[in-house]
Write an enzyme that holds these catalytic residues in place. Structure first.
Site, PDB file in Angstrom:
ATOM      1  N   GLY A  83     -17.145   0.629  47.162  1.00  0.00           N
ATOM      2  CA  GLY A  83     -18.282  -0.105  46.605  1.00  0.00           C
ATOM      3  C   GLY A  83     -17.952  -1.463  46.014  1.00  0.00           C
ATOM      4  CB  THR A  84     -15.213  -3.983  46.387  1.00  0.00           C
ATOM      5  OG1 THR A  84     -15.191  -4.167  47.807  1.00  0.00           O
ATOM      6  CG2 THR A  84     -14.106  -3.041  45.958  1.00  0.00           C
ATOM      7  CG  ASN A  85     -18.716  -5.859  50.238  1.00  0.00           C
ATOM      8  OD1 ASN A  85     -18.800  -7.090  50.283  1.00  0.00           O
ATOM      9  ND2 ASN A  85     -17.765  -5.179  50.858  1.00  0.00           N
ATOM     10  CG  ASN A 133     -23.219  -3.968  58.445  1.00  0.00           C
ATOM     11  OD1 ASN A 133     -22.887  -3.224  57.510  1.00  0.00           O
ATOM     12  ND2 ASN A 133     -22.435  -4.147  59.502  1.00  0.00           N
ATOM     13  CG  HIS A 145     -18.149  -6.134  61.025  1.00  0.00           C
ATOM     14  ND1 HIS A 145     -17.964  -4.770  61.215  1.00  0.00           N
ATOM     15  CD2 HIS A 145     -17.224  -6.755  61.782  1.00  0.00           C
ATOM     16  CE1 HIS A 145     -16.962  -4.586  62.066  1.00  0.00           C
ATOM     17  NE2 HIS A 145     -16.502  -5.769  62.432  1.00  0.00           N
ATOM     18  CB  ILE A 177     -25.215   6.563  62.869  1.00  0.00           C
ATOM     19  CG1 ILE A 177     -23.742   6.696  63.271  1.00  0.00           C
ATOM     20  CG2 ILE A 177     -26.047   5.824  63.914  1.00  0.00           C
ATOM     21  CD1 ILE A 177     -23.086   5.417  63.703  1.00  0.00           C
ATOM     22  CG  LEU A 178     -29.106   3.021  58.719  1.00  0.00           C
ATOM     23  CD1 LEU A 178     -29.765   1.696  58.411  1.00  0.00           C
ATOM     24  CD2 LEU A 178     -29.686   4.125  57.867  1.00  0.00           C
TER      25      LEU A 178
HETATM   26  C1  GAR Z   1     -15.832  -3.540  53.606  1.00  0.00           C
HETATM   27  O1  GAR Z   1     -14.681  -4.237  53.996  1.00  0.00           O
HETATM   28  C2  GAR Z   1     -16.921  -3.704  54.647  1.00  0.00           C
HETATM   29  O2  GAR Z   1     -16.936  -4.975  55.239  1.00  0.00           O
HETATM   30  C3  GAR Z   1     -16.512  -2.643  55.634  1.00  0.00           C
HETATM   31  O3  GAR Z   1     -16.116  -1.547  54.846  1.00  0.00           O
HETATM   32  C4  GAR Z   1     -15.578  -2.026  53.612  1.00  0.00           C
HETATM   33  C5  GAR Z   1     -16.287  -1.334  52.460  1.00  0.00           C
HETATM   34  O4  GAR Z   1     -15.687  -1.643  51.226  1.00  0.00           O
HETATM   35  N1  GAR Z   1     -17.593  -2.334  56.520  1.00  0.00           N
HETATM   36  C6  GAR Z   1     -17.427  -2.053  57.823  1.00  0.00           C
HETATM   37  O5  GAR Z   1     -16.342  -1.995  58.366  1.00  0.00           O
HETATM   38  C7  GAR Z   1     -18.722  -1.821  58.601  1.00  0.00           C
HETATM   39  N2  GAR Z   1     -18.471  -1.803  60.005  1.00  0.00           N
HETATM   40  P1  GAR Z   1     -16.462  -1.449  49.848  1.00  0.00           P
HETATM   41  O6  GAR Z   1     -16.968  -0.010  49.784  1.00  0.00           O
HETATM   42  O7  GAR Z   1     -15.398  -1.691  48.800  1.00  0.00           O
HETATM   43  O8  GAR Z   1     -17.582  -2.458  49.757  1.00  0.00           O
END
Ligand code: GAR
Length: 214
Positions: free
Chosen positions: A15-17, A111, A113, A96-97
Site C-alpha cells: 500500500g505505498t501507493n 491503474n 503500472h 482481476i476486475l
Molecule cells: C506497485 O509497484 C505497483 O505499480 C505494482 O504493484 C506494486 C504495489 O505496491 N502494480 C502492478 O504491478 C500492477 N500490474 P504498493 O502496494 O506498495 O502500492
C-alpha cells in the site's frame, strides 16, 4: 460546479501507493476528490493498516469468498454503489476486475503500472516480476505509467508516464524502490487529481490534459 469525486482505492499488498495518495490528499494536492473507501483483496494487506491510520473506511472483498467471478463482481459493485463511488484507483491490486465493473466504471478506473507501457506489461507482469524482466532486457531506462483500465490488461489510454534510469548494480528491490519513489508516488496522485478535476480528455487511445500550459 463539478461534483466532488468519491474515490475508492483497491489494494492487495504494502500500500505505498495508497500512502502516496493519502499524503497528497493531506497536502491538498488531490483537487476535487477525496478518498472515502479502501477495498483490499485479502486481509493480510498492510495497506489496510494505512487506511485505518488515516481513518478511511475499508473492507476486504476476497475472490476466494465467492463461488464465481460474477458473484465477486456483484459484491464489488455493491460495495461501491453503497458509497457513491465515482472513481476507482487500482494501487497494486492483484485480483482481476470483471467486465461488469469495467463497463460500469468506463474511463473511471485508473491503474498504476511499474513500467513504461507498452513495454513489460500485460498478463503475468506485476510487482517485482516487471523489474526482473526489465533488468534481464538490458535496458538503461524504465519508469511507471498511470492509465485508464479497459478490458485489455494494461491496455487502456495512458494518462501520465515518467522515466527512471536503470543504474549499474541494480537488483529488483533497488529498481522497484527507485521506480516507486521517483515515478509511481508522483504520477499516481497527479493522474487521480487530473481525472477528479475532469481535465483528461480521451481521444482514441490517447489522452489530452485540458488547461495544461506546456
Ligand atoms: C506497485 O509497484 C505497483 O505499480 C505494482 O504493484 C506494486 C504495489 O505496491 N502494480 C502492478 O504491478 C500492477 N500490474 P504498493 O502496494 O506498495 O502500492
Amino acid at each position: 460546479m463539478l461534483k466532488m469525486k468519491n474515490i475508492a482505492v483497491f489494494v492487495s499488498g504494502g500500500g505505498t501507493n495508497l500512502q502516496a495518495l493519502i499524503d497528497a490528499q493531506e497536502r491538498g494536492e488531490i483537487k476535487n476528490g477525496r478518498i472515502v473507501f479502501v477495498l483490499a483483496s485479502n486481509d493480510r494487506a498492510y495497506a489496510i493498516q494505512r487506511a485505518e491510520k488515516a481513518d478511511i473506511e475499508h473492507q476486504v472483498v476476497s475472490r476466494k469468498a465467492y463461488a464465481s467471478s460474477e458473484d465477486y463482481d456483484a459484491a464489488i459493485l455493491a460495495a461501491l454503489e453503497h458509497r457513491d463511488i465515482d472513481l476507482i484507483v487500482l494501487a497494486g491490486f492483484l485480483s482481476i476486475l470483471g467486465p461488469t465493473v469495467i463497463e460500469k466504471y468506463r474511463n473511471r478506473i485508473i491503474n498504476i503500472h511499474p513500467s513504461l507501457i507498452p513495454l513489460f506489461c500485460g498478463d503475468g507482469f506485476y510487482g517485482k516480476k516487471v523489474h526482473t524482466a526489465v533488468l534481464a532486457s538490458g535496458m538503461k531506462v524504465t519508469g511507471a505509467t498511470a492509465h485508464f483500465v479497459n478490458e485489455i490488461t494494461d491496455g487502456g489510454a495512458i494518462i501520465l508516464q515518467k522515466a527512471v534510469p536503470i543504474e549499474q548494480g541494480d537488483n529488483e528491490d533497488i529498481l522497484q524502490y527507485r521506480v516507486m519513489r521517483q515515478a509511481e508516488w508522483e504520477i499516481l496522485p497527479r493522474a487521480v487529481s487530473l481525472v477528479c478535476e475532469e481535465r483528461i480528455r480521451i481521444v482514441g487511445n490517447r489522452t489530452e490534459i485540458l488547461g495544461a500550459t506546456n
